[in-house]
Design a protein around this motif. Structure first.
Motif, PDB file in Angstrom:
ATOM      1  N   GLU A  30      25.230  34.872  34.421  1.00 22.60           N
ATOM      2  CA  GLU A  30      24.601  34.734  33.105  1.00 22.60           C
ATOM      3  C   GLU A  30      23.297  33.934  33.217  1.00 22.60           C
ATOM      4  O   GLU A  30      22.286  34.284  32.604  1.00 22.60           O
ATOM      5  CB  GLU A  30      25.559  34.056  32.137  1.00 22.60           C
ATOM      6  CG  GLU A  30      25.062  34.084  30.713  1.00 22.60           C
ATOM      7  CD  GLU A  30      26.108  33.592  29.742  1.00 22.60           C
ATOM      8  OE1 GLU A  30      25.719  32.858  28.825  1.00 22.60           O
ATOM      9  OE2 GLU A  30      27.293  33.932  29.906  1.00 22.60           O
ATOM     10  N   ASP A  31      23.314  32.862  34.005  1.00 19.09           N
ATOM     11  CA  ASP A  31      22.095  32.083  34.243  1.00 19.09           C
ATOM     12  C   ASP A  31      21.324  32.743  35.373  1.00 19.09           C
ATOM     13  O   ASP A  31      21.589  32.508  36.551  1.00 19.09           O
ATOM     14  CB  ASP A  31      22.439  30.634  34.583  1.00 19.09           C
ATOM     15  CG  ASP A  31      21.198  29.786  34.841  1.00 19.09           C
ATOM     16  OD1 ASP A  31      20.068  30.266  34.577  1.00 19.09           O
ATOM     17  OD2 ASP A  31      21.359  28.652  35.312  1.00 19.09           O
ATOM     18  N   ILE A  32      20.378  33.572  35.008  1.00 17.41           N
ATOM     19  CA  ILE A  32      19.644  34.383  35.974  1.00 17.41           C
ATOM     20  C   ILE A  32      18.473  33.638  36.624  1.00 17.41           C
ATOM     21  O   ILE A  32      17.921  34.090  37.616  1.00 17.41           O
ATOM     22  CB  ILE A  32      19.175  35.690  35.296  1.00 17.41           C
ATOM     23  CG1 ILE A  32      18.837  36.777  36.314  1.00 17.41           C
ATOM     24  CG2 ILE A  32      18.004  35.435  34.371  1.00 17.41           C
ATOM     25  CD1 ILE A  32      20.006  37.408  36.963  1.00 17.41           C
ATOM     26  N   GLU A  33      18.116  32.466  36.094  1.00 17.77           N
ATOM     27  CA  GLU A  33      16.933  31.759  36.601  1.00 17.77           C
ATOM     28  C   GLU A  33      16.973  31.480  38.104  1.00 17.77           C
ATOM     29  O   GLU A  33      15.976  31.719  38.790  1.00 17.77           O
ATOM     30  CB  GLU A  33      16.676  30.479  35.817  1.00 17.77           C
ATOM     31  CG  GLU A  33      16.125  30.724  34.441  1.00 17.77           C
ATOM     32  CD  GLU A  33      14.878  31.604  34.419  1.00 17.77           C
ATOM     33  OE1 GLU A  33      13.930  31.338  35.182  1.00 17.77           O
ATOM     34  OE2 GLU A  33      14.854  32.562  33.634  1.00 17.77           O
ATOM     35  N   PRO A  34      18.077  30.977  38.662  1.00 17.83           N
ATOM     36  CA  PRO A  34      18.083  30.757  40.115  1.00 17.83           C
ATOM     37  C   PRO A  34      17.882  32.054  40.908  1.00 17.83           C
ATOM     38  O   PRO A  34      17.219  32.053  41.945  1.00 17.83           O
ATOM     39  CB  PRO A  34      19.464  30.155  40.391  1.00 17.83           C
ATOM     40  CG  PRO A  34      19.894  29.574  39.086  1.00 17.83           C
ATOM     41  CD  PRO A  34      19.293  30.461  38.030  1.00 17.83           C
ATOM     42  N   VAL A  35      18.426  33.147  40.418  1.00 15.06           N
ATOM     43  CA  VAL A  35      18.262  34.442  41.082  1.00 15.06           C
ATOM     44  C   VAL A  35      16.802  34.871  41.012  1.00 15.06           C
ATOM     45  O   VAL A  35      16.229  35.340  42.012  1.00 15.06           O
ATOM     46  CB  VAL A  35      19.178  35.511  40.434  1.00 15.06           C
ATOM     47  CG1 VAL A  35      18.945  36.879  41.046  1.00 15.06           C
ATOM     48  CG2 VAL A  35      20.634  35.102  40.545  1.00 15.06           C
ATOM     49  N   ARG A  36      16.192  34.719  39.860  1.00 17.73           N
ATOM     50  CA  ARG A  36      14.781  35.081  39.696  1.00 17.73           C
ATOM     51  C   ARG A  36      13.906  34.251  40.624  1.00 17.73           C
ATOM     52  O   ARG A  36      12.968  34.776  41.244  1.00 17.73           O
ATOM     53  CB  ARG A  36      14.353  34.868  38.245  1.00 17.73           C
ATOM     54  CG  ARG A  36      14.944  35.856  37.296  1.00 17.73           C
ATOM     55  CD  ARG A  36      14.744  35.443  35.857  1.00 17.73           C
ATOM     56  NE  ARG A  36      13.348  35.432  35.499  1.00 17.73           N
ATOM     57  CZ  ARG A  36      12.862  35.961  34.398  1.00 17.73           C
ATOM     58  NH1 ARG A  36      13.671  36.532  33.535  1.00 17.73           N
ATOM     59  NH2 ARG A  36      11.585  35.915  34.131  1.00 17.73           N
ATOM     60  N   ASP A  37      14.199  32.971  40.710  1.00 17.09           N
ATOM     61  CA  ASP A  37      13.396  32.100  41.573  1.00 17.09           C
ATOM     62  C   ASP A  37      13.509  32.523  43.037  1.00 17.09           C
ATOM     63  O   ASP A  37      12.506  32.596  43.746  1.00 17.09           O
ATOM     64  CB  ASP A  37      13.818  30.645  41.415  1.00 17.09           C
ATOM     65  CG  ASP A  37      13.456  30.082  40.054  1.00 17.09           C
ATOM     66  OD1 ASP A  37      12.602  30.668  39.341  1.00 17.09           O
ATOM     67  OD2 ASP A  37      14.055  29.056  39.668  1.00 17.09           O
ATOM     68  N   LYS A  38      14.722  32.822  43.467  1.00 15.69           N
ATOM     69  CA  LYS A  38      14.912  33.265  44.859  1.00 15.69           C
ATOM     70  C   LYS A  38      14.230  34.602  45.104  1.00 15.69           C
ATOM     71  O   LYS A  38      13.654  34.823  46.171  1.00 15.69           O
ATOM     72  CB  LYS A  38      16.399  33.356  45.200  1.00 15.69           C
ATOM     73  CG  LYS A  38      17.048  32.013  45.405  1.00 15.69           C
ATOM     74  CD  LYS A  38      18.512  32.167  45.761  1.00 15.69           C
ATOM     75  CE  LYS A  38      19.172  30.814  45.954  1.00 15.69           C
ATOM     76  NZ  LYS A  38      20.599  30.944  46.297  1.00 15.69           N
ATOM     77  N   GLN A  39      14.292  35.501  44.130  1.00 14.50           N
ATOM     78  CA  GLN A  39      13.650  36.802  44.284  1.00 14.50           C
ATOM     79  C   GLN A  39      12.136  36.636  44.424  1.00 14.50           C
ATOM     80  O   GLN A  39      11.512  37.309  45.232  1.00 14.50           O
ATOM     81  CB  GLN A  39      13.988  37.703  43.097  1.00 14.50           C
ATOM     82  CG  GLN A  39      13.379  39.084  43.186  1.00 14.50           C
ATOM     83  CD  GLN A  39      14.136  39.983  44.136  1.00 14.50           C
ATOM     84  OE1 GLN A  39      14.679  39.560  45.156  1.00 14.50           O
ATOM     85  NE2 GLN A  39      14.179  41.242  43.813  1.00 14.50           N
TER      86      GLN A  39
END
Length: 116
Positions: A30-39
């Motif tokens: 649900e908290d996509i921010e860490p995924v976006r940052d890694k991407q």
């Protein structure tokens, strides 16, 4: 390709599409921010920029990092479709868009780990 600004715009346009996709959304937190940052870090490195991902997380080992998730051929294609739509949304030139998608097709298919 446009540098960090273009990569950030790609990621920002891409993840809402992924989250809304019925095959892909359930794979992401649900908290996509860490995924976006890694991407962002990974794509910067993947497309020839500084090794930001490796500097923070070590070798990408992307296949191994995706093994806990069921990556089917349909999900790989859905991922590429979302990326294509994101690239169109940010107005990337057709030739560059084709290059980016062609370059991402290899990893997307390499992560497939189940046929179901």
């Amino acid at each position: 390709m446009g540098g960090a600004d273009t990569i950030r715009r790609m990621v920002d346009a891409f993840y809402p599409l992924v989250q809304a996709h019925p095959l892909l959304g359930p794979l992401f937190p649900e908290d996509i921010e860490p995924v976006r940052d890694k991407q962002f870090l990974f794509l910067t490195q993947f497309f020839g920029g500084p090794p930001l991902y490796s500097e923070q997380y070590g070798h990408p080992m992307m296949r191994a990092r995706h093994l806990p998730f069921e990556i089917t051929p349909q999900r790989a294609e859905a991922w590429l479709s979302c990326m294509k739509q994101a690239l169109e949304t940010i107005g990337m030139e057709p030739e560059l868009r084709a290059f980016v998608l062609d370059r991402l097709r290899g990893p997307a298919t390499h992560f497939i780990n189940t046929e179901a």
